[in-house]
Design an enzyme around this catalytic site. Structure first.
Site, PDB file in Angstrom:
ATOM      1  N   LYS A   1       0.838  -1.199   0.000  1.00  0.00           N
ATOM      2  CA  LYS A   1       0.000   0.000   0.000  1.00  0.00           C
ATOM      3  C   LYS A   1       0.873   1.250   0.000  1.00  0.00           C
ATOM      4  O   LYS A   1       1.987   1.214   0.504  1.00  0.00           O
ATOM      5  CB  LYS A   1      -0.875   0.023   1.263  1.00  0.00           C
TER       6      LYS A   1
ATOM      7  N   ARG B   1     -10.256 -11.664   1.768  1.00  0.00           N
ATOM      8  CA  ARG B   1     -11.073 -12.773   1.227  1.00  0.00           C
ATOM      9  C   ARG B   1     -10.324 -14.089   1.301  1.00  0.00           C
ATOM     10  O   ARG B   1     -10.917 -15.151   1.451  1.00  0.00           O
ATOM     11  CB  ARG B   1     -11.513 -12.415  -0.200  1.00  0.00           C
TER      12      ARG B   1
END
Ligand code: BES
Ligand code: MN
Ligand code: ZN
Length: 509
Positions: free
Chosen positions: A279, A353
């Site tokens: 990020k 996920r």
């Protein structure tokens, strides 16, 4: 915040006189018997009893045998009575919260809240007074553990609220609300802790500590067990971190023996750097709260146990840290999940996920739940769509979706449902594996939900709540200061109460 209930006013009652005294005021109404100087002051200050509006004045009041003393009198608005039950609850919580926001660091240690004359709005019942107190307690929570140089005037002073004239039944009703507040506060604590303090192992340790003696049974999976179970998706995320992953299951069997539990599943990424798909640095510190789903599940289990909820619930947290490293997984890697389905990892930052899918598979194999609800700070796209007002709701079952939406309205933890379907599902097909972990530029929250849906067994009602926008607040809200909100605990508690305990939810013997 300590809450106590008094039958009579302090001058003749059991406690010494409390200087700070508050009254609730309906719109454009002042409490009967209010000193003229206060009534005039309130009018001069344009106090109109709007929800959460506070007026402060001073008056001389009698004390127990010691003559007159100066009282600091706060009037707080509770607005008009003509709204829905949920709106009314919001307003009353806001009033209690406004008082605490104003006096938390005022130097006053106690607040005498006189609700006896608060009948201008048509009379307050026990639930109304509980709402005021819950708002007050939740707004008073603050994490100051790492602040060693706070000046006296920045330190919390208000620790006690004495309630005068509460209607019958308030004290009993408060016990349930206090259990709820405990859970919300525990969640906020977990969410607030930095990632060097709270990592998978220490998350588990906090839960073991906090849940000890409550009747909640804990099971912990370590790396070796997860490897044996074939949790390749979860382990792929964890492999770049020096911190070992954990799965934590918390079982509360307060319902009928043999009735299938409802499973609450939380994403517990204790820090999400993005991994090799790193990020950008701006705001990366926020990713300490990427375990907000797991935090909400842990807080909910505490609440359910403390209030003795008559339902069978299991809370399961998938706990990992997502870091870049020489051993970290790479974009393009293919991992095999516990379900046997293979996944091409396109972006290591779509890690939530990957954690949830294995936890879901394990939860279904182990607990055969009647229904699954997962909570996850899963996508920035859900914040783009809903800002910080609603969490995204995705479900394969209309009844479950409707019940959760209703619990959201009743509790104030709001949900908004998104669509799902085969057209979205196709977007995560991979040329090399059964699926990929990202779905392209558009519909990012939906493709994330479609990914999770591939791990839900046919016929099992499931809902996924994308809470990315709700866990953390950059500015104070009605019942929280800036920081961790505790989102999800009130929602799940309301769902358990209104659906599972009412016997109207999915269940099976
Ligand atoms: N934890 C983030 C989502 C997130 C973002 C939560 C901002 C709270 C605030 C999640 O793991 C993530 O990185 N999601 C990516 C998915 C993308 C790579 C497909 C995102 O939303 O950008
Ligand atoms: Mn991520
Ligand atoms: Zn994440």
């Amino acid at each position: 915040m300590q809450i106590e209930f008094l039958d009579t006013a302090p001058p003749s009652g059991p406690t010494p006189a409390i200087r700070l005294q508050a009254r609730l005021c309906a719109a454009d109404t002042l409490p009967p018997g209010l000193e003229p100087v206060l009534a005039e002051g309130a009018k001069a200050a344009r106090f109109a009893g709007k929800p959460g509006q506070v007026f402060e004045g001073f008056a001389e009041r009698a004390t127990a045998g010691q003559g007159a003393a100066l009282a600091r009198v706060a009037l707080v608005g509770i607005g008009k009575a003509d709204s829905t039950a949920a709106e009314r609850r919001d307003t009353l919580e806001k009033a209690g919260a406004a008082l605490v926001a104003r006096y938390r660091t005022s130097g006053e240690e106690a607040l005498l809240l006189d609700v006896s004359g608060a009948d201008g709005a048509g009379g307050l019942d026990a639930a109304d007074v509980v709402a005021v107190l819950l708002g007050a307690r939740l707004r008073g929570w603050h994490h100051d553990a790492y602040r060693t140089t706070l000046k006296d005037e920045q330190k919390r002073s208000l620790t006690r609220i004495a309630v005068l004239g509460a209607p019958a039944g308030t004290e009993a009703a408060w016990a349930d609300a206090a259990a709820l507040a405990e859970g919300v506060e525990f969640t906020r604590e977990l969410v607030t802790e930095p990632a060097n303090v709270l990592f998978p192992e220490s998350f588990v340790a906090r839960c073991q500590d906090r849940l000890a003696g409550t009747g909640v049974e804990l099971t912990v999976l370590g790396k070796a067990e997860m490897t044996a179970l074939g949790m390749g998706a979860l382990l792929g995320v964890a492999q770049g971190s020096a911190r070992e992953p954990r799965v934590l299951a918390m079982v509360w069997n307060g319902g009928k023996a043999g009735e299938k539990p409802t499973a609450f599943i939380g994403k517990g990424v204790t820090f999400d750097s993005g991994g090799i798909s790193l990020k950008p640095p701006g705001g990366m510190e926020d990713m300490k709260w990427d375990m907000g789903g797991a935090g909400a599940v842990a807080g909910t289990m505490l609440t359910l146990a403390l209030r003795g909820a008559k339902a069978n619930v299991v809370g399961i947290c998938g706990l990992v840290e997502n870091m870049p490293d020489g051993l970290a997984q790479r974009p393009g890697d293919v991992v095999t999940s516990m379900s046997g389905q293979t996944i091409e990892v396109i972006n290591t930052d779509a890690e939530g996920r990957l954690v949830l899918c294995d936890v879901l598979t394990w939860a279904q194999a182990t607990y055969k739940p009647a229904a699954l609800v997962d909570l996850a700070t899963l996508t920035g796209a859900s914040i783009a769509a809903l800002a910080h007002e609603y969490a995204g709701l995705f479900s394969n079952d209309d009844k479950l979706a409707d019940a959760l939406t209703a619990a959201g309205k009743a509790s104030g933890d709001l949900l908004w449902r998104f669509p799902m379907g085969p057209a979205f599902d196709k977007m995560i097909d991979s040329p090399i594996a059964d699926m990929k972990n990202t779905g392209g530029r558009f519909g990012g929250s939906i493709t994330a939900a479609q990914f999770i849906a591939r791990f839900v067994e046919k016929g099992t009602p499931w809902a996924h709540l994308d809470i990315a926008g709700m866990v953390w607040a950059d500015k104070p809200g009605a019942t929280w200061d800036k920081g961790a909100t505790g989102y999800g605990v009130r929602l799940l508690d309301a769902y358990v109460r209104d659906v599972l305990e009412a016997g109207t939810g999915p269940s099976g013997a």
